[in-house]
Write a protein that holds these residues in place. Structure first.
Motif, PDB file in Angstrom:
ATOM      1  N   THR A 175     -12.153  -7.755  29.378  1.00  5.85           N
ATOM      2  CA  THR A 175     -10.895  -8.507  29.429  1.00  5.85           C
ATOM      3  C   THR A 175     -10.666  -9.156  30.793  1.00  5.85           C
ATOM      4  O   THR A 175      -9.972 -10.173  30.883  1.00  5.85           O
ATOM      5  CB  THR A 175      -9.676  -7.595  29.138  1.00  5.85           C
ATOM      6  OG1 THR A 175      -9.547  -6.630  30.199  1.00  5.85           O
ATOM      7  CG2 THR A 175      -9.843  -6.870  27.822  1.00  5.85           C
ATOM      8  N   GLU A 176     -11.240  -8.567  31.834  1.00  3.83           N
ATOM      9  CA  GLU A 176     -10.917  -9.015  33.200  1.00  3.83           C
ATOM     10  C   GLU A 176     -11.454 -10.420  33.473  1.00  3.83           C
ATOM     11  O   GLU A 176     -10.679 -11.318  33.812  1.00  3.83           O
ATOM     12  CB  GLU A 176     -11.423  -7.996  34.225  1.00  3.83           C
ATOM     13  CG  GLU A 176     -11.090  -6.523  33.910  1.00  3.83           C
ATOM     14  CD  GLU A 176      -9.616  -6.176  34.086  1.00  3.83           C
ATOM     15  OE1 GLU A 176      -8.852  -7.066  34.492  1.00  3.83           O
ATOM     16  OE2 GLU A 176      -9.232  -5.022  33.810  1.00  3.83           O
ATOM     17  N   PRO A 177     -12.766 -10.660  33.319  1.00  2.00           N
ATOM     18  CA  PRO A 177     -13.252 -12.027  33.531  1.00  2.00           C
ATOM     19  C   PRO A 177     -12.741 -12.978  32.453  1.00  2.00           C
ATOM     20  O   PRO A 177     -12.590 -14.182  32.707  1.00  2.00           O
ATOM     21  CB  PRO A 177     -14.777 -11.878  33.454  1.00  2.00           C
ATOM     22  CG  PRO A 177     -15.011 -10.640  32.650  1.00  2.00           C
ATOM     23  CD  PRO A 177     -13.863  -9.732  32.977  1.00  2.00           C
TER      24      PRO A 177
ATOM     25  N   GLU B 212      -7.781 -10.984  41.522  1.00  2.00           N
ATOM     26  CA  GLU B 212      -7.625  -9.551  41.234  1.00  2.00           C
ATOM     27  C   GLU B 212      -8.241  -9.171  39.888  1.00  2.00           C
ATOM     28  O   GLU B 212      -8.797  -8.077  39.749  1.00  2.00           O
ATOM     29  CB  GLU B 212      -6.150  -9.147  41.323  1.00  2.00           C
ATOM     30  CG  GLU B 212      -5.723  -9.090  42.790  1.00  2.00           C
ATOM     31  CD  GLU B 212      -4.263  -8.806  43.008  1.00  2.00           C
ATOM     32  OE1 GLU B 212      -3.897  -8.533  44.163  1.00  2.00           O
ATOM     33  OE2 GLU B 212      -3.468  -8.864  42.039  1.00  2.00           O
ATOM     34  N   GLU B 213      -8.181 -10.074  38.922  1.00  2.00           N
ATOM     35  CA  GLU B 213      -8.891  -9.779  37.672  1.00  2.00           C
ATOM     36  C   GLU B 213     -10.390  -9.717  37.963  1.00  2.00           C
ATOM     37  O   GLU B 213     -11.120  -8.912  37.385  1.00  2.00           O
ATOM     38  CB  GLU B 213      -8.582 -10.812  36.589  1.00  2.00           C
ATOM     39  CG  GLU B 213      -7.094 -10.961  36.191  1.00  2.00           C
ATOM     40  CD  GLU B 213      -6.404  -9.680  35.751  1.00  2.00           C
ATOM     41  OE1 GLU B 213      -7.014  -8.597  35.804  1.00  2.00           O
ATOM     42  OE2 GLU B 213      -5.219  -9.751  35.366  1.00  2.00           O
ATOM     43  N   GLY B 214     -10.833 -10.575  38.876  1.00  2.00           N
ATOM     44  CA  GLY B 214     -12.224 -10.485  39.313  1.00  2.00           C
ATOM     45  C   GLY B 214     -12.529  -9.121  39.926  1.00  2.00           C
ATOM     46  O   GLY B 214     -13.564  -8.511  39.641  1.00  2.00           O
ATOM     47  N   ARG B 215     -11.624  -8.633  40.734  1.00  2.00           N
ATOM     48  CA  ARG B 215     -11.845  -7.314  41.331  1.00  2.00           C
ATOM     49  C   ARG B 215     -11.844  -6.212  40.272  1.00  2.00           C
ATOM     50  O   ARG B 215     -12.586  -5.233  40.372  1.00  2.00           O
ATOM     51  CB  ARG B 215     -10.786  -7.011  42.404  1.00  2.00           C
ATOM     52  CG  ARG B 215     -11.266  -5.972  43.433  1.00  2.00           C
ATOM     53  CD  ARG B 215     -10.127  -5.314  44.194  1.00  2.00           C
ATOM     54  NE  ARG B 215      -9.290  -4.489  43.344  1.00  2.00           N
ATOM     55  CZ  ARG B 215      -9.628  -3.285  42.863  1.00  2.00           C
ATOM     56  NH1 ARG B 215     -10.803  -2.754  43.142  1.00  2.00           N
ATOM     57  NH2 ARG B 215      -8.810  -2.617  42.061  1.00  2.00           N
ATOM     58  N   HIS B 216     -11.024  -6.392  39.249  1.00  2.59           N
ATOM     59  CA  HIS B 216     -11.009  -5.389  38.172  1.00  2.59           C
ATOM     60  C   HIS B 216     -12.344  -5.365  37.440  1.00  2.59           C
ATOM     61  O   HIS B 216     -12.794  -4.318  36.977  1.00  2.59           O
ATOM     62  CB  HIS B 216      -9.856  -5.667  37.204  1.00  2.59           C
ATOM     63  CG  HIS B 216      -8.518  -5.488  37.838  1.00  2.59           C
ATOM     64  ND1 HIS B 216      -7.349  -5.823  37.211  1.00  2.59           N
ATOM     65  CD2 HIS B 216      -8.180  -5.007  39.067  1.00  2.59           C
ATOM     66  CE1 HIS B 216      -6.333  -5.554  38.041  1.00  2.59           C
ATOM     67  NE2 HIS B 216      -6.822  -5.068  39.159  1.00  2.59           N
ATOM     68  N   LEU B 217     -12.956  -6.546  37.336  1.00  5.41           N
ATOM     69  CA  LEU B 217     -14.310  -6.565  36.769  1.00  5.41           C
ATOM     70  C   LEU B 217     -15.259  -5.760  37.664  1.00  5.41           C
ATOM     71  O   LEU B 217     -16.038  -4.941  37.171  1.00  5.41           O
ATOM     72  CB  LEU B 217     -14.798  -8.009  36.620  1.00  5.41           C
ATOM     73  CG  LEU B 217     -16.270  -8.179  36.229  1.00  5.41           C
ATOM     74  CD1 LEU B 217     -16.549  -7.537  34.876  1.00  5.41           C
ATOM     75  CD2 LEU B 217     -16.658  -9.657  36.204  1.00  5.41           C
TER      76      LEU B 217
END
Ligand SMILES: [Fe+2]
Ligand SMILES: [Fe+2]
Length: 482
Positions: free
Chosen positions: A124-126, A154-159
């Motif tokens: 879901t993150e990327p 930050e979604e990138g970091r969650h990936l």
């Protein structure tokens, strides 16, 4: 300060997981990094990649000072791996391993289940970055542009966070899954993202705000339940991700709120009392309230599907195994086993919507979704307060959970936002009253013109009440070369 609160910058990848002394994982991540950057450049924000953006970067996990703000070009963002501090003596809080010490390694019997949970979350993150990649070109202000880019990095970091777990704990198949996470594409016919809502478009800024309010909030609920996990590295990872996620919720709540505030203000100034007088309201260069309701109907119903089937043996298995708990599991006053408990589930029974008591174990998804709906409802009431305070007669409401569903009990039927079951022809005839129509989309699209002067805002959105990091109203959040 415990050791894990210190973030090390001595590798390319800022982290508090001791990467510099874990050569195997460090090497794997360093090999993955250029692939990630290729993905970011080709699927991340379009344009603005060389513009300095005023971003916060996670530099620690101390709740009082975990981030620092500064101008960063997005591809140079320091995507780090940060786990919340370990809780001394933590035990598993639910399921058949209740009370046992949490796992620091993957239990062999749960390896496949755990990997699947991590991959689904990671996917879901990327995906959301891909969905939002065109927004920069039509940002209503530099402030909003910066917020979108903040959410994106930050979604990138969650990936990264999920990829770290895959590399560290799942060997070769973990590495393969990490590559797959960069290969799937939101909305791609051959290789789509894993969950429906993450294959929808985010074509305009109202969609973005609705997405961060409704769909990111599903993400938050999933992270909350994974933060309960007996697999401690997953729990700690998710606990820290939730710190960042709070800003994403804020972007959605305040973003939609500002759209509403501006609409009401323009209506009052023009002496328009009837919110249903859509043409006159639109002529003011704002988004009419009925269209905002339809957007909410769409994003809420699509996000409900992310919770999966109301009654699910998978969810029961995850819970029994101690891998995925309930929202705020440790604060719930029951036996945390649920062997004899029941939980009310709305179901389709003999063509009608009825509440049925199901075994609580199989209704875990339903319970999480109920907690989600409660939070959404609170947010909607905050929007209603903006409308009421402006003296406009209109109320937004969440549609019924049977409305516009593709997964679960109501996938096979059609229901109105009020929850009345109707036949397909009736629904189709009234569809444009329930969901955004092509005409609504055209109006919104017509408003999506970029505003890049410092301190200026598009006609359809009110300025925020305060700046990011207490910056003044005319702060240049994104330094665009004019
Ligand atoms: Fe996220
Ligand atoms: Fe998020």
């Amino acid at each position: 300060m415990t050791e894990s609160m210190n973030v090390s910058y001595d590798t390319q990848i800022p982290n508090n997981v001791g990467l510099s002394s874990d050569r195997r994982v460090l090497k794997a991540l360093e090999r993955w990094h250029p692939h990630y950057l290729d993905w970011w450049r080709s699927m991340g924000p379009v344009g603005f990649q060389s513009a300095p953006v005023y971003l916060r970067t996670a530099v620690g996990v101390d709740p009082k000072g975990w981030a620092k703000f500064g101008f960063v070009r997005m591809p140079e963002y320091r995507w780090g791996i940060l786990l919340a501090p370990a809780e001394e003596g933590r035990t598993i809080g639910f399921g058949e391993h209740l009370g046992e010490p949490v796992w620091q390694e993957v239990p062999g019997e749960y390896r496949a289940m755990l990997r699947r949970l991590i991959v689904i979350q990671g996917d879901t993150e990327p995906a959301s970055v891909e969905q939002q990649r065109f927004l920069g070109a039509t940002a209503p202000s530099l402030y909003d542009m910066r917020n979108a880019f903040q959410v994106n990095v930050e979604e990138g970091r969650h990936l990264w966070a999920m990829v770290y777990l895959l590399h560290k704990y799942f060997g070769r198949d973990g590495r393969e899954e990490a590559e797959e996470l960069l290969r799937r594409r939101s909305g791609d016919a051959d290789s789509p993202r894993m969950l429906g809502a993450f294959n929808e478009e985010t074509p305009d800024w109202l969609s973005f705000f609705m997405f961060t309010f409704f769909t990111d909030r599903d993400g938050k609920m999933q992270l909350e339940s994974l933060a309960q996990s007996g697999f401690d590295p997953l729990s700690r990872t998710c606990r820290f991700m939730l710190t960042e996620e709070a800003h994403h919720m804020f972007v959605g709540q305040s973003g939609v709120g500002r759209v509403i505030a501006r609409t009401c203000e323009a209506m009052r100034a023009a002496g328009i009392d009837d919110p249903q007088d859509v043409e006159r309201v639109r002529a003011l260069g704002v988004i009419d309230l009925p269209t905002i309701q339809k957007k909410a109907n769409l994003h809420f119903s699509v996000s409900l599907d992310l919770f999966g089937s109301e009654v699910s043996t998978n969810a029961a298995n995850y819970f029994n195994a101690g891998l995925k708990g309930r929202y705020r599991e440790t604060r719930i006053d029951d036996d945390h086993l649920l062997l004899d408990a029941s939980y009310p589930v709305l179901e389709l029974v003999d063509g009608a919507v009825r509440s049925v008591d199901e075994p609580a174990l199989t209704a875990i998804n339903m319970r999480l979704r109920d907690d989600y709906v409660k939070e959404c409802a609170r947010g909607v009431e905050r929007w209603n307060k903006i409308i009421a305070d402006a003296g406009v007669q209109f109320r937004l409401a969440l549609p019924h959970v049977a409305f516009n569903r593709k997964i679960g009990q109501f996938a096979a039927v059609e229901a109105t936002p009020a929850g009345d079951l109707v036949d397909a022809a009736t629904w189709a005839a009234r569809r444009d009253r329930f969901l955004p129509s092509a005409d609504d989309g055209e109006h919104i699209a017509s408003l999506m013109r970029p505003v890049t002067e410092r301190g200026a805002y598009a006609s359809w959105i009110a300025p925020p009440q305060s700046g990011i990091d207490n910056k003044p109203g005319d702060f240049e959040y994104v330094r665009i070369a004019h």
